[in-house]
Motif scaffolding. Structure first.
Motif, mmCIF file in Angstrom:
data_model
loop_
_atom_site.group_PDB
_atom_site.id
_atom_site.type_symbol
_atom_site.label_atom_id
_atom_site.label_comp_id
_atom_site.label_asym_id
_atom_site.label_seq_id
_atom_site.Cartn_x
_atom_site.Cartn_y
_atom_site.Cartn_z
ATOM 1 N N HIS A 137 0.848 -1.198 0.000
ATOM 2 C CA HIS A 137 0.000 0.000 0.000
ATOM 3 C C HIS A 137 0.885 1.250 0.000
ATOM 4 O O HIS A 137 0.652 2.189 -0.763
ATOM 5 N N HIS A 138 1.916 1.224 0.845
ATOM 6 C CA HIS A 138 2.810 2.387 0.934
ATOM 7 C C HIS A 138 3.583 2.591 -0.368
ATOM 8 O O HIS A 138 3.772 3.724 -0.806
ATOM 9 N N VAL A 139 4.035 1.483 -0.969
ATOM 10 C CA VAL A 139 4.813 1.606 -2.223
ATOM 11 C C VAL A 139 3.904 2.225 -3.298
ATOM 12 O O VAL A 139 4.313 3.153 -4.011
ATOM 13 N N ARG A 140 2.664 1.744 -3.387
ATOM 14 C CA ARG A 140 1.726 2.320 -4.389
ATOM 15 C C ARG A 140 1.473 3.791 -4.116
ATOM 16 O O ARG A 140 1.348 4.593 -5.026
ATOM 17 N N SER A 141 1.422 4.143 -2.818
ATOM 18 C CA SER A 141 1.079 5.530 -2.462
ATOM 19 C C SER A 141 2.193 6.519 -2.809
ATOM 20 O O SER A 141 2.002 7.732 -2.708
ATOM 21 N N LEU A 142 3.354 6.008 -3.242
ATOM 22 C CA LEU A 142 4.444 6.916 -3.630
ATOM 23 C C LEU A 142 4.234 7.497 -5.027
ATOM 24 O O LEU A 142 4.801 8.531 -5.370
ATOM 25 N N ARG A 143 3.407 6.806 -5.821
ATOM 26 C CA ARG A 143 3.241 7.242 -7.221
ATOM 27 C C ARG A 143 2.685 8.667 -7.320
ATOM 28 O O ARG A 143 1.652 8.977 -6.721
ATOM 29 N N GLY A 144 3.392 9.504 -8.036
ATOM 30 C CA GLY A 144 2.875 10.844 -8.342
ATOM 31 C C GLY A 144 2.972 11.862 -7.219
ATOM 32 O O GLY A 144 2.452 12.964 -7.348
ATOM 33 N N ILE A 145 3.646 11.519 -6.121
ATOM 34 C CA ILE A 145 3.681 12.483 -5.010
ATOM 35 C C ILE A 145 4.839 13.476 -5.174
ATOM 36 O O ILE A 145 5.715 13.297 -6.015
ATOM 37 N N SER A 146 4.835 14.508 -4.340
ATOM 38 C CA SER A 146 5.944 15.465 -4.322
ATOM 39 C C SER A 146 6.840 15.159 -3.117
ATOM 40 O O SER A 146 6.391 14.540 -2.147
ATOM 41 N N TYR A 147 8.085 15.611 -3.230
ATOM 42 C CA TYR A 147 9.062 15.411 -2.148
ATOM 43 C C TYR A 147 9.650 16.767 -1.797
ATOM 44 O O TYR A 147 10.187 17.454 -2.678
ATOM 45 N N GLY A 148 9.550 17.149 -0.521
ATOM 46 C CA GLY A 148 10.173 18.400 -0.077
ATOM 47 C C GLY A 148 11.678 18.200 -0.015
ATOM 48 O O GLY A 148 12.161 17.314 0.698
ATOM 49 N N PHE A 149 12.423 19.006 -0.791
ATOM 50 C CA PHE A 149 13.892 18.880 -0.854
ATOM 51 C C PHE A 149 14.542 20.097 -0.237
ATOM 52 O O PHE A 149 14.181 21.232 -0.565
ATOM 53 N N VAL A 150 15.500 19.872 0.666
ATOM 54 C CA VAL A 150 16.378 20.954 1.127
ATOM 55 C C VAL A 150 17.810 20.468 0.959
ATOM 56 O O VAL A 150 18.166 19.399 1.464
ATOM 57 N N GLN A 160 16.837 14.575 -7.707
ATOM 58 C CA GLN A 160 15.881 14.626 -8.824
ATOM 59 C C GLN A 160 15.787 13.286 -9.548
ATOM 60 O O GLN A 160 14.696 12.842 -9.900
ATOM 61 N N SER A 161 16.957 12.633 -9.727
ATOM 62 C CA SER A 161 16.890 11.382 -10.469
ATOM 63 C C SER A 161 16.236 10.283 -9.623
ATOM 64 O O SER A 161 15.486 9.454 -10.131
ATOM 65 N N LEU A 162 16.479 10.304 -8.293
ATOM 66 C CA LEU A 162 15.802 9.318 -7.419
ATOM 67 C C LEU A 162 14.295 9.514 -7.462
ATOM 68 O O LEU A 162 13.517 8.573 -7.604
ATOM 69 N N VAL A 163 13.898 10.780 -7.331
ATOM 70 C CA VAL A 163 12.471 11.100 -7.284
ATOM 71 C C VAL A 163 11.799 10.779 -8.620
ATOM 72 O O VAL A 163 10.669 10.284 -8.666
ATOM 73 N N SER A 164 12.532 10.998 -9.687
ATOM 74 C CA SER A 164 11.940 10.665 -10.985
ATOM 75 C C SER A 164 11.788 9.143 -11.117
ATOM 76 O O SER A 164 10.779 8.649 -11.627
#
Ligand SMILES: NC(=O)c1ccc[n+]([C@@H]2O[C@H](COP(=O)([O-])OP(=O)(O)OC[C@H]3O[C@@H](n4cnc5c(N)ncnc54)[C@H](OP(=O)(O)O)[C@@H]3O)[C@@H](O)[C@H]2O)c1
Length: 297
Positions: A137-150, A160-164
């Motif tokens: 469920h958690h793995v599926r919930s990652l699709r299409g989300i945003s990640y706050g980057f600092v 960026q490449s990980l998130v993509s």
């Protein structure tokens, strides 16, 4: 993984809901696992099995000397000590990225490792991962989300490449705004759930357990409308219509059986009134009457 992209060797520290979901999703995209370290050996083993990693442990000293990325997904209160322990290890940090997934900390907490040459960043999935839901469920919930980057420019392209690979996108957050950013996440998720808890409590007094489901369309539409036109325009109901009498009746009813919800009702009522006022929907007289009804003891 996109063509031509480098396969990374990633070590995970903290095999809980977030760490395991990210490790599994990245493993499925072709990245390999250097090690899984967690508080309990059983959690490390469970995650290691999912990412086909033989090196798992409850000790940080089990980390291999070479990995491209060390991902820290421990609870907030363990991040600082983890960084201190990492600092003492004989790892060539000048060839290693180190990131954490905390929402409230910026990359500053990782700075000691920067002095050892590591490139550091924080990468926070803007998603919720309740403990009692399955990993899939958690793995599926990652699709299409945003990640706050600092982090610094030198870490951005790796993030960026990980998130993509994870099918998401980056939201760059200024260091000094990280706590405000986290407040927004807490209101969006935790406090929305807390609010739905109040809805459940009210429904339970006149209906059985599936009661909240009968309100599903109302809940979804309120969120969809807000995302579509913004909170000011999406607001309906007695406060938006200027009905001080309804607010008074509500408070009298809460006084009988749900006194605990009165402060919440007053606070959210005033917030709703702020939105309605910004929209210039109500006369000053109506605004005064509603304020008076909401504040009456
Ligand atoms: N939950 C969310 O919705 C969410 C969303 C976005 C970001 N985050 C962030 O992600 C991080 C992890 O959250 P989570 O919800 O995944 O927490 P979690 O389910 O409690 O998992 C944390 C894991 O860290 C392990 N751990 C604790 N202390 C450790 C230490 N000193 N060394 C190594 N491992 C240690 C725990 O070990 P054992 O279980 O093995 O004992 C646990 O598996 C937090 O910083 C949180 O802010 C959470």
């Amino acid at each position: 993984m996109a063509k031509g992209r480098r396969r990374l060797r990633i070590s995970l520290i903290g095999a809980g809901s977030v760490g395991t979901a990210l490790a599994v999703a990245l493993h499925r995209k072709g990245h390999s696992s250097g090690s899984v370290v967690s508080g309990r050996l059983s959690s490390a083993r469970r995650c290691a099995r999912l990412v086909k990693c033989r090196n798992f442990s409850a000790r940080l000293s089990a980390l291999p000397s070479h990995q491209d990325l060390i991902l820290i997904a421990t609870p907030e209160d363990a991040v600082k000590t983890t960084v201190q322990e990492l600092w003492r290890l004989n790892i060539p940090f000048d060839r290693t990225y180190v990131a954490h997934t905390s929402g409230v900390f910026s990359d500053i907490i990782l700075r000691p490792l920067k002095t050892r040459g590591a490139r550091i960043f924080s990468l926070h999935p803007i998603q919720t991962f309740p403990r009692n839901l399955p990993v899939e469920h958690h793995v599926r919930s990652l699709r299409g989300i945003s990640y706050g980057f600092v982090g610094e420019r030198s870490s951005l392209s790796l993030a960026q490449s990980l998130v993509s690979d994870l099918g998401g996108n980056i939201l760059r957050v200024p260091k000094e705004a990280k706590i405000l950013y986290h407040l927004a996440c807490v209101f969006a998720s935790n406090y929305s759930v807390a609010l739905l808890g109040a809805v459940e409590e009210l429904i339970s007094t006149f209906s059985g357990p599936p009661g909240l489901n009968k309100f599903k369309r109302l809940i979804y539409s309120s969120i969809e409308n807000t995302l579509l036109v913004g909170s000011m325009k999406a607001l309906t109901g007695p406060i938006a219509r200027g009905s001080a009498e309804t607010a008074r009746l509500h408070l009298l009813e809460l006084q009988k059986k749900h006194k605990n919800l009165i402060p919440l009702y007053r606070t959210l009522g005033l917030q709703a009134l702020r939105l309605a006022t910004k929209q210039h929907r109500l006369s000053s007289k109506r605004i005064r009457q509603i304020k008076k009804a909401l504040k009456a003891r």
